[in-house]
Design a protein around this motif. Structure first.
Motif, PDB file in Angstrom:
ATOM      1  N   LYS A 123       0.797  -1.228   0.000  1.00 55.49           N
ATOM      2  CA  LYS A 123       0.000   0.000   0.000  1.00 55.49           C
ATOM      3  C   LYS A 123       0.829   1.276   0.000  1.00 55.49           C
ATOM      4  CE  LYS A 123      -0.595   0.032   5.054  1.00 55.49           C
ATOM      5  NZ  LYS A 123      -1.577   0.013   6.159  1.00 55.49           N
ATOM      6  N   LYS A 423      -4.271  -3.258  -7.788  1.00 53.50           N
ATOM      7  CA  LYS A 423      -4.118  -4.390  -6.887  1.00 53.50           C
ATOM      8  C   LYS A 423      -2.997  -4.101  -5.894  1.00 53.50           C
ATOM      9  CE  LYS A 423      -5.651  -7.707 -10.390  1.00 53.50           C
ATOM     10  NZ  LYS A 423      -5.282  -8.906 -11.195  1.00 53.50           N
ATOM     11  N   ALA A 428      -6.386  -4.678   0.254  1.00 51.92           N
ATOM     12  CA  ALA A 428      -7.530  -4.644  -0.649  1.00 51.92           C
ATOM     13  C   ALA A 428      -7.223  -3.812  -1.885  1.00 51.92           C
ATOM     14  CB  ALA A 428      -8.741  -4.047   0.083  1.00 51.92           C
ATOM     15  N   SER A 429      -7.803  -4.202  -3.006  1.00 52.96           N
ATOM     16  CA  SER A 429      -7.648  -3.450  -4.250  1.00 52.96           C
ATOM     17  C   SER A 429      -8.357  -2.107  -4.150  1.00 52.96           C
ATOM     18  CB  SER A 429      -8.211  -4.246  -5.428  1.00 52.96           C
ATOM     19  OG  SER A 429      -7.511  -5.458  -5.593  1.00 52.96           O
ATOM     20  N   LYS A 430      -7.964  -1.177  -5.013  1.00 53.92           N
ATOM     21  CA  LYS A 430      -8.574   0.141  -5.020  1.00 53.92           C
ATOM     22  C   LYS A 430      -8.934   0.530  -6.442  1.00 53.92           C
ATOM     23  CE  LYS A 430      -7.909   4.962  -3.618  1.00 53.92           C
ATOM     24  NZ  LYS A 430      -7.013   5.933  -2.933  1.00 53.92           N
TER      25      LYS A 430
END
Length: 919
Positions: A123, A423, A428-430
């Motif tokens: 992230k 990804k 979590a994906s955004k």
């Protein structure tokens, strides 16, 4: 034109919340890398892991897809020379060999260009990915591959990809590199197959870092919040054409034929340079708020080949045979780029065993890992070098948002939008929505929520459109249009004379580069290729423009036949070092308003002239010595004045005496260079630091000053660090050659307001004129170096301040010491400095450490190509435990060059390892 490889994986200092997850992963990396390296915990598992990732360089390997055997010969530095019988085999082998040495670097690069760094590093890279997705480099590269590139280029890109994938076949992470072995314990990341678009995309990243004056455009606009027109002009002086010569001195634009003619230097065209209106004048605070937010966004974008927002440059020059000891040309090049580990460059040779229609290449030089072909170098007939031209190919537009669209000539037009998913490893994906205008300009301001809200709340002048929801910033940039630069690379590699070279260069559309040329038939030349926009008289591209008015849009592009060039000029040499391409009164188009100011180019010119006067001749070693020239042009200007300053403090006087008799060279062991550069930095801080808009601020280092004591002055042992608002929260000049020109001009105005500054701590050393400010800078510099280097000036040296650290650009830039110990190298104490020919650049806003460097150096001897010389910043290998990880760095730091073999006989003589790739 060259790369700092990749993105960093760490967050910025102070963002402790974001670091928690990363620290946890790094604790794992510590254990894994310690085990792998065997540094602290023995040899368990390390031997097999390290050996598995190092390339096989002897014996034979079978590769499916080859038409015939390919031989790879490596010298004692691991530099490969590849020999094949077909073009496809040659480039397939190039892909295989580069992947052997540098695949991790290649993989990180392609994740950067595609905005997919989060897939590898989690992230911490989401913000960077959001911005990179907005630019859409990989989308443009795919369109380029599908619609623009020739069939031959596609064939070579496919062959190269096949070679990379042949290397990957059957390998897991730890078989490829230590970095993958470490990442495998953090997430389940596995490398994907290489594609031709992965190679083409890197050209976009390269173009981004060499994009021209975008930073100056932002800075000038932000300055209007605090400075008047004359003050801004003081800080952006005109280019000194009469003192520092332009590149093209012979030739002129022909208004009748609409072409540039390389002939007599007489005559002139009419300049269209204008002051131009701007978005600043019509929507002041909206633009200021948007640009301030854009600063934050740009700071998070990883660098590719340069330093974001910094004035990097390069040197190249060619001397014709009339002035060389061989009677044939000598050509030198040293691109100045971010220091990276491994080096941004990869040295190699690509040779057809027999030149024919099915195998056309016999070329050697520097390329990028991940790209086929050679970018800079020579073949059997010609040699070429590159420097960044600096032409203006980017413009920022303040867009007036209205509902779901933007205002344009009084009407609301809809944005085109796309949704992309980022990804994230371990998270979590955004999803993000990307908006762009009808003419393809992405809305950069969408990538910062605070920026968008500020834009909506901004108060604007009455001249701005009064309807809608707010403002945004959009980018027009030539690299967002599909181009043909990849075609140009292969065409340059097989060009055989001036005409074929110029035809190849014409395809080199972005980034625009100064290309110099020499051939074995004793010709030299220069050409400026590139896709360069034309603008209306309303706009010169120097500051952001109002996007709602069509008269500020680009009007077209300069035709190739109109671009400046030179061929065999009468003076017998050509120098390019990011200075003006041509005098403004000889050319009708505005190429940019922000050239480099010619400090390096004129120094190189002076060195050449001093060698050839009275019939002198230049050797290959003379060219090398010119590359390592460390003379400081700003010191030549300032030192005579500094020596006239009366100083009361005996310790400061002792430092001042270091400058007496100094020859202005900035050798690593020079105490005078250390003191002068500290004085220069403090002059900039005092004269400009507290007067520039806060939006431009860069956190600088604090001054060492007298401790406040009501009983009077105290000695140097009670100096304290003062980090008041004046020092720590102010804009700081970077100290490049633009600031040389600023100070040179202001020295003619010794009572200018720029020289006036309030008193320091303890109400002392108030400056009311230039000499008083210089005095205060000399005092502050003395105590700054006392704190850094000690009280005894006999122990001072420039190299103790001016150090180079080489850092692996991912896992080596953050985290516990063991990670850095394994992957990073240094420091090296360097000579040279800012805007010197040996441009080991430093940023006066943050200290004296080396920020950018001559990323490689080469001198090509067109009389005997085997007597050419070259060097790389680090080494051929990207493997931390390889003997070739940094085996060239020590010689590079000392200004040495290595032999550069080209002929079969010379290559064989220097070969240490031979590998045969079999079908």
């Amino acid at each position: 034109m060259p790369p700092n490889t990749t993105a960093t994986t760490g967050d910025k200092p102070g963002k402790s919340g974001r670091k928690k997850g990363r620290r946890a992963r790094l604790l794992v990396l510590v254990l894994v890398l310690a085990v792998l390296g065997g540094v602290f915990y023995g040899a368990y598992w390390s031997v097999s892991t390290v050996r598995a990732s190092l390339p096989q360089t002897k014996g034979s390997i079978t590769l499916d897809g080859l038409a015939g055997p390919v031989t790879v010969k490596r010298d004692g530095y691991g530099i490969p020379q590849i020999y094949a019988s077909t073009d496809e085999d040659l480039f397939m082998a190039q892909g295989y060999v580069q992947a052997q040495d540098r695949f991790y670097e290649m993989d990180v690069r392609r994740h950067m260009t595609a905005g997919r760094l989060s897939e590898m590093f989690g992230k911490s890279q989401v913000k960077a990915d959001e911005f990179l997705r907005t630019l859409g480099w990989d989308r443009v590269a795919k369109e380029e591959y599908d619609t623009k590139l020739s069939a031959a280029t596609k064939k070579y890109l496919q062959a190269y990809s096949k070679g990379v994938n042949a290397y990957l076949q059957g390998k897991n992470g730890k078989d490829i590199s230590l970095e993958y072995a470490a990442l495998g314990f953090v997430n389940d990341y596995k490398p994907e197959q290489w594609t031709p678009v992965d190679s083409v995309s890197w050209l976009k990243a390269m173009a981004w870092d060499l994009r021209g004056n975008m930073q100056d455009e932002i800075d000038r606009a932000l300055m209007t919040s605090r400075l008047g027109p004359q003050q801004i002009k003081d800080l952006y002086p005109d280019y000194p054409y009469s003192r520092n010569k332009a590149i093209v001195q012979q030739g002129q634009y022909d208004e009748v034929t609409k072409t540039f003619q390389s002939g007599s230097a007489s005559g002139s065209g009419s300049s269209t340079t204008t002051g131009g209106s701007s978005a600043t004048s019509s929507a002041g605070s909206a633009l200021t708020s948007q640009l301030e937010g854009l600063y934050n966004v740009l700071d998070g974008v990883p660098t590719a080949v340069g330093v974001n927002g910094q004035g990097i440059g390069s040197n190249s020059w060619v001397v014709g045979g009339d002035y060389t000891i061989t009677g044939k040309p000598l050509l030198a090049n040293d691109p100045h780029l971010s220091a990276s580990l491994p080096s941004v460059w990869y040295q190699m040779g690509l040779h057809c065993t027999t030149i024919s229609s099915k195998c056309q290449y016999d070329v050697t030089g520097y390329t990028f890992a991940g790209m086929p072909g050679v970018i800079i170098g020579h073949n059997a007939d010609i040699a070429w070098g590159m420097t960044n031209s600096g032409v203006d190919v980017t413009d920022l537009y303040l867009e007036k948002l209205s509902g779901d669209g933007y205002l344009y000539d009084g009407k609301t037009k809809p944005f085109t939008t796309r949704t992309e998913t980022i990804k994230v490893a371990g998270g979590a994906s955004k999803e993000i929505v990307i908006r762009q205008t009808a003419d393809g300009m992405p809305l950069l301001s969408d990538r910062d929520d605070e920026l968008v809200q500020v834009g909506k709340r901004a108060t604007v002048d009455t001249a701005a459109p009064d309807r809608g929801d707010g403002y945004g910033i959009a980018l027009r940039w030539t690299a967002l249009d599909p181009g043909t630069t990849m075609d140009a690379v292969f065409a340059l590699d097989k060009a055989s004379d001036w005409d074929s070279f110029r035809q190849a260069a014409a395809q080199f559309d972005v980034p625009s580069q100064n290309l110099i040329y020499a051939d074995t038939k004793n010709n030299i030349g220069y050409t400026l290729p590139g896709k360069i926009p034309t603008r209306s008289s309303a706009d010169d591209g120097s500051i952001p423009a109002p996007g709602w008015d069509s008269k500020y849009r680009w009007t077209g592009f300069i035709k190739q036949d109109e671009l400046p060039y030179e061929y065999n000029p009468k003076r017998g040499y050509i120098v390019t070092a990011n200075q003006a391409v041509i005098d403004k009164d000889k050319y009708p188009y505005t190429l940019t308003t922000d050239w480099g100011y010619g400090t390096r180019s004129q120094r190189i010119t002076d060195l050449i002239e001093s060698k050839i006067k009275d019939g002198g001749k230049i050797s290959t070693d003379d060219m090398r010595q010119m590359q390592t020239d460390t003379s400081s042009e700003i010191a030549k200007l300032l030192v005579p004045r500094l020596l006239k300053i009366n100083l009361d403090d005996k310790d400061v006087r002792a430092a001042q005496k270091l400058l007496e008799g100094w020859d202005y060279t900035q050798d690593a062991d020079s105490a005078a260079a250390a003191y002068f550069n500290a004085v220069w930095r403090n002059i900039l801080k005092l004269a400009f630091g507290n007067k520039l808009p806060k939006e431009l601020r860069v956190k600088g280092q604090c001054l060492w000053v007298d401790k406040v004591d009501s009983t009077g002055p105290v000695d140097e042992d009670t100096k304290v660090r003062e980090c008041g608002e004046r020092d720590a929260d102010q804009a700081q000049p970077d100290g490049g050659d633009r600031w040389f020109e600023v100070v040179r001009n202001l020295m003619e105005k010794p009572n200018s307001d720029w020289w006036k500054t309030p008193a320091g701590v303890g109400d002392r050393n108030k400056a009311d004129n230039m000499d008083e400010l210089f005095k205060r800078a000399m005092i502050d510099a003395r105590w700054e170096l006392t704190a850094k280097l000690g009280k005894d000036i006999d122990t001072w040296s420039w190299g103790r301040l001016h150090r180079l650290f080489l850092k692996n650009q991912t896992l080596g830039t953050d985290g516990p010491g063991i990670v850095q110990y394994i992957l990073n190298r240094g420091p090296w104490k360097l000579s040279g400095g800012e805007a010197t020919v040996d441009a080991t650049g430093w940023n006066a806003a943050g200290g004296y450490g080396v920020v950018w460097v001559p990323s490689m150096r080469m001198v090509v001897n067109l009389d005997d190509l085997d007597k050419s010389k070259w060097i790389n910043l680090t080494g051929a290998s990207g493997h931390a435990f390889s003997a070739h990880y940094t085996d060239q760095t020590g010689k590079w730091a000392d200004g040495e060059l290595l032999p550069w073999s080209f002929s079969d006989k010379a290559v064989d003589k220097g070969t240490s390892d031979t590998l045969v790739l079999k079908p």
